[in-house]
Design a protein around this motif. Structure first.
Motif, PDB file in Angstrom:
ATOM      1  N   LEU A  52       0.901  -1.230   0.034  1.00 30.45           N
ATOM      2  CA  LEU A  52       0.159  -0.008   0.086  1.00 30.45           C
ATOM      3  C   LEU A  52       0.770   1.292  -0.190  1.00 30.45           C
ATOM      4  CD1 LEU A  52      -2.699   1.093   0.095  1.00 30.45           C
ATOM      5  CD2 LEU A  52      -2.744   1.208   2.680  1.00 30.45           C
ATOM      6  N   VAL A  53       1.822   1.148   0.545  1.00 39.74           N
ATOM      7  CA  VAL A  53       2.968   2.325   0.797  1.00 39.74           C
ATOM      8  C   VAL A  53       3.463   2.617  -0.497  1.00 39.74           C
ATOM      9  CG1 VAL A  53       4.938   3.399   1.711  1.00 39.74           C
ATOM     10  CG2 VAL A  53       3.342   2.373   3.405  1.00 39.74           C
ATOM     11  N   ALA A  54       3.970   1.520  -1.227  1.00 40.82           N
ATOM     12  CA  ALA A  54       4.609   1.497  -2.399  1.00 40.82           C
ATOM     13  C   ALA A  54       3.572   2.119  -3.600  1.00 40.82           C
ATOM     14  CB  ALA A  54       5.027   0.128  -2.830  1.00 40.82           C
ATOM     15  N   ASP A  55       2.334   1.761  -3.392  1.00 42.80           N
ATOM     16  CA  ASP A  55       1.021   2.079  -4.499  1.00 42.80           C
ATOM     17  C   ASP A  55       1.156   3.492  -4.145  1.00 42.80           C
ATOM     18  OD1 ASP A  55       1.108  -0.366  -5.330  1.00 42.80           O
ATOM     19  OD2 ASP A  55      -0.634  -1.062  -4.319  1.00 42.80           O
ATOM     20  N   PHE A  56       0.956   3.943  -3.088  1.00 44.20           N
ATOM     21  CA  PHE A  56       0.856   5.584  -2.685  1.00 44.20           C
ATOM     22  C   PHE A  56       1.841   5.958  -3.051  1.00 44.20           C
ATOM     23  CE2 PHE A  56      -0.084   8.837   0.528  1.00 44.20           C
ATOM     24  CZ  PHE A  56      -1.580   9.229   0.049  1.00 44.20           C
ATOM     25  N   LYS A  57       3.103   5.646  -3.000  1.00 46.65           N
ATOM     26  CA  LYS A  57       4.203   6.456  -3.518  1.00 46.65           C
ATOM     27  C   LYS A  57       4.210   6.835  -5.140  1.00 46.65           C
ATOM     28  CE  LYS A  57       8.032   5.677  -0.064  1.00 46.65           C
ATOM     29  NZ  LYS A  57       9.356   5.208  -0.043  1.00 46.65           N
TER      30      LYS A  57
ATOM     31  N   VAL B 173       1.349   6.751  -6.616  1.00 46.88           N
ATOM     32  CA  VAL B 173       0.356   7.902  -7.102  1.00 46.88           C
ATOM     33  C   VAL B 173       0.999   9.067  -6.802  1.00 46.88           C
ATOM     34  CG1 VAL B 173      -2.161   8.754  -6.218  1.00 46.88           C
ATOM     35  CG2 VAL B 173      -1.448   6.209  -6.944  1.00 46.88           C
ATOM     36  N   VAL B 174       1.732   9.597  -5.898  1.00 43.84           N
ATOM     37  CA  VAL B 174       2.136  10.529  -5.537  1.00 43.84           C
ATOM     38  C   VAL B 174       3.148  11.128  -6.580  1.00 43.84           C
ATOM     39  CG1 VAL B 174       3.715  12.022  -3.848  1.00 43.84           C
ATOM     40  CG2 VAL B 174       1.830  10.612  -2.957  1.00 43.84           C
ATOM     41  N   ALA B 175       3.898  10.101  -7.011  1.00 43.33           N
ATOM     42  CA  ALA B 175       4.865  10.489  -7.992  1.00 43.33           C
ATOM     43  C   ALA B 175       4.146  11.175  -9.305  1.00 43.33           C
ATOM     44  CB  ALA B 175       5.875   9.243  -8.252  1.00 43.33           C
ATOM     45  N   ASP B 176       3.033  10.035  -9.829  1.00 47.23           N
ATOM     46  CA  ASP B 176       2.313  10.380 -10.866  1.00 47.23           C
ATOM     47  C   ASP B 176       1.749  11.900 -10.726  1.00 47.23           C
ATOM     48  OD1 ASP B 176       3.105   8.003 -11.872  1.00 47.23           O
ATOM     49  OD2 ASP B 176       1.171   7.061 -11.526  1.00 47.23           O
ATOM     50  N   THR B 177       1.336  12.134  -9.405  1.00 47.76           N
ATOM     51  CA  THR B 177       0.412  13.346  -9.704  1.00 47.76           C
ATOM     52  C   THR B 177       1.306  14.569  -9.567  1.00 47.76           C
ATOM     53  OG1 THR B 177      -1.081  12.288  -7.683  1.00 47.76           O
ATOM     54  CG2 THR B 177      -0.809  14.680  -7.782  1.00 47.76           C
ATOM     55  N   GLU B 178       2.701  14.390  -8.796  1.00 55.63           N
ATOM     56  CA  GLU B 178       3.594  15.382  -8.983  1.00 55.63           C
ATOM     57  C   GLU B 178       4.016  15.713 -10.635  1.00 55.63           C
ATOM     58  OE1 GLU B 178       6.742  13.798  -6.392  1.00 55.63           O
ATOM     59  OE2 GLU B 178       6.238  15.333  -4.765  1.00 55.63           O
ATOM     60  N   GLU B 179       4.055  14.811 -11.316  1.00 57.90           N
ATOM     61  CA  GLU B 179       4.441  14.642 -12.721  1.00 57.90           C
ATOM     62  C   GLU B 179       3.479  15.353 -13.532  1.00 57.90           C
ATOM     63  OE1 GLU B 179       5.699  11.880 -16.681  1.00 57.90           O
ATOM     64  OE2 GLU B 179       5.274  10.984 -14.586  1.00 57.90           O
ATOM     65  N   LEU B 180       2.166  14.983 -13.330  1.00 53.12           N
ATOM     66  CA  LEU B 180       0.980  15.652 -13.882  1.00 53.12           C
ATOM     67  C   LEU B 180       0.932  17.276 -13.525  1.00 53.12           C
ATOM     68  CD1 LEU B 180      -1.592  15.578 -15.223  1.00 53.12           C
ATOM     69  CD2 LEU B 180      -2.837  15.092 -13.132  1.00 53.12           C
ATOM     70  N   LEU B 181       1.345  17.470 -12.220  1.00 48.28           N
ATOM     71  CA  LEU B 181       1.407  19.066 -11.953  1.00 48.28           C
ATOM     72  C   LEU B 181       2.395  19.838 -12.644  1.00 48.28           C
ATOM     73  CD1 LEU B 181       0.650  18.986  -7.964  1.00 48.28           C
ATOM     74  CD2 LEU B 181      -0.698  19.788  -9.737  1.00 48.28           C
ATOM     75  N   LYS B 182       3.560  19.020 -13.052  1.00 44.87           N
ATOM     76  CA  LYS B 182       4.820  19.985 -13.626  1.00 44.87           C
ATOM     77  C   LYS B 182       4.459  19.898 -15.013  1.00 44.87           C
ATOM     78  CE  LYS B 182       8.276  17.927 -10.667  1.00 44.87           C
ATOM     79  NZ  LYS B 182       9.417  17.143 -10.632  1.00 44.87           N
ATOM     80  N   LEU B 183       3.567  18.736 -15.587  1.00 50.17           N
ATOM     81  CA  LEU B 183       3.347  18.880 -16.990  1.00 50.17           C
ATOM     82  C   LEU B 183       2.193  20.094 -17.349  1.00 50.17           C
ATOM     83  CD1 LEU B 183       3.240  15.160 -17.867  1.00 50.17           C
ATOM     84  CD2 LEU B 183       4.824  16.674 -18.674  1.00 50.17           C
ATOM     85  N   THR B 184       1.264  20.263 -16.369  1.00 50.21           N
ATOM     86  CA  THR B 184       0.287  21.404 -16.587  1.00 50.21           C
ATOM     87  C   THR B 184       0.555  22.580 -16.156  1.00 50.21           C
ATOM     88  OG1 THR B 184      -0.750  20.720 -14.291  1.00 50.21           O
ATOM     89  CG2 THR B 184      -1.544  19.487 -16.319  1.00 50.21           C
TER      90      THR B 184
ATOM     91  N   LEU C 223       1.743   9.379   4.265  1.00 53.91           N
ATOM     92  CA  LEU C 223       3.009   8.460   3.772  1.00 53.91           C
ATOM     93  C   LEU C 223       3.899   8.473   4.594  1.00 53.91           C
ATOM     94  CD1 LEU C 223       3.594   6.282   1.577  1.00 53.91           C
ATOM     95  CD2 LEU C 223       4.465   8.432   0.205  1.00 53.91           C
ATOM     96  N   ALA C 224       4.550   9.544   5.122  1.00 52.42           N
ATOM     97  CA  ALA C 224       5.446   9.721   5.829  1.00 52.42           C
ATOM     98  C   ALA C 224       5.196   8.940   7.275  1.00 52.42           C
ATOM     99  CB  ALA C 224       6.104  10.953   6.170  1.00 52.42           C
ATOM    100  N   ASP C 225       4.023   9.289   7.582  1.00 50.75           N
ATOM    101  CA  ASP C 225       3.418   8.503   9.028  1.00 50.75           C
ATOM    102  C   ASP C 225       3.502   7.269   8.904  1.00 50.75           C
ATOM    103  OD1 ASP C 225       3.354  11.159  10.167  1.00 50.75           O
ATOM    104  OD2 ASP C 225       1.228  11.396   9.801  1.00 50.75           O
ATOM    105  N   ALA C 226       2.771   6.687   7.762  1.00 49.27           N
ATOM    106  CA  ALA C 226       2.470   5.410   7.576  1.00 49.27           C
ATOM    107  C   ALA C 226       4.125   4.499   7.520  1.00 49.27           C
ATOM    108  CB  ALA C 226       1.738   4.778   6.171  1.00 49.27           C
ATOM    109  N   GLU C 227       4.938   5.187   6.733  1.00 44.81           N
ATOM    110  CA  GLU C 227       6.227   4.207   6.800  1.00 44.81           C
ATOM    111  C   GLU C 227       6.784   4.433   8.293  1.00 44.81           C
ATOM    112  OE1 GLU C 227       8.414   5.072   2.755  1.00 44.81           O
ATOM    113  OE2 GLU C 227       8.082   7.031   3.783  1.00 44.81           O
ATOM    114  N   HIS C 228       6.695   5.481   8.962  1.00 41.99           N
ATOM    115  CA  HIS C 228       7.185   5.588  10.304  1.00 41.99           C
ATOM    116  C   HIS C 228       6.548   4.251  11.104  1.00 41.99           C
ATOM    117  CE1 HIS C 228       8.834   6.914  13.963  1.00 41.99           C
ATOM    118  NE2 HIS C 228       7.635   7.046  14.588  1.00 41.99           N
TER     119      HIS C 228
END
Length: 106
Positions: free
Chosen positions: A15-20, A22-33, A59-64
């Motif tokens: 779940l943490v890996a999947d969430f990471k 999604v976060v990376a894809d969202t950051e890329e989308l923000l950069k592209l737009t 995510l940081a809390d879940a990893e901790h």
């Protein structure tokens, strides 16, 4: 019971890996737009940026929490092995025997 704990731990790590991802894809989308104009797009980008910050914090809390739980399990195992050394050796030998049987069948 230990298998269930390991399955839960593996599921949480996935779940943490999947969430990471999604976060990376969202950051890329923000950069592209970033160069796109429009009030609606700006509003959506603003909300998305805010949610992204919150998601990174969770995510940081879940990893901790995962690391802390793994540390507790390791300490509990260490304590058990020190308290019951011969039982631990017997369990390890039994597991090794079963793994040997399973691998010998193939």
């Amino acid at each position: 019971m230990a298998a269930t704990s390991e399955q839960n731990h593996a599921a949480k790590e996935k779940l943490v890996a999947d969430f990471k991802a999604v976060v990376a894809d969202t950051e890329e989308l923000l950069k592209l737009t970033a160069g796109q104009a429009g009030d609606k797009l700006s509003d959506v980008r603003g909300r998305l940026s805010e949610r992204l910050v919150g998601a990174k914090e969770r995510l940081a809390d879940a990893e901790h929490a995962l690391r802390e739980n793994a540390r507790k399990v390791a300490h509990a195992t260490d304590d058990y092995v020190h308290a019951h050394p011969w039982q631990s050796v017997g369990i390890a030998a039994g597991v090794a025997f079963l793994l040997g049987l399973l691998s010998g069948r193939r």
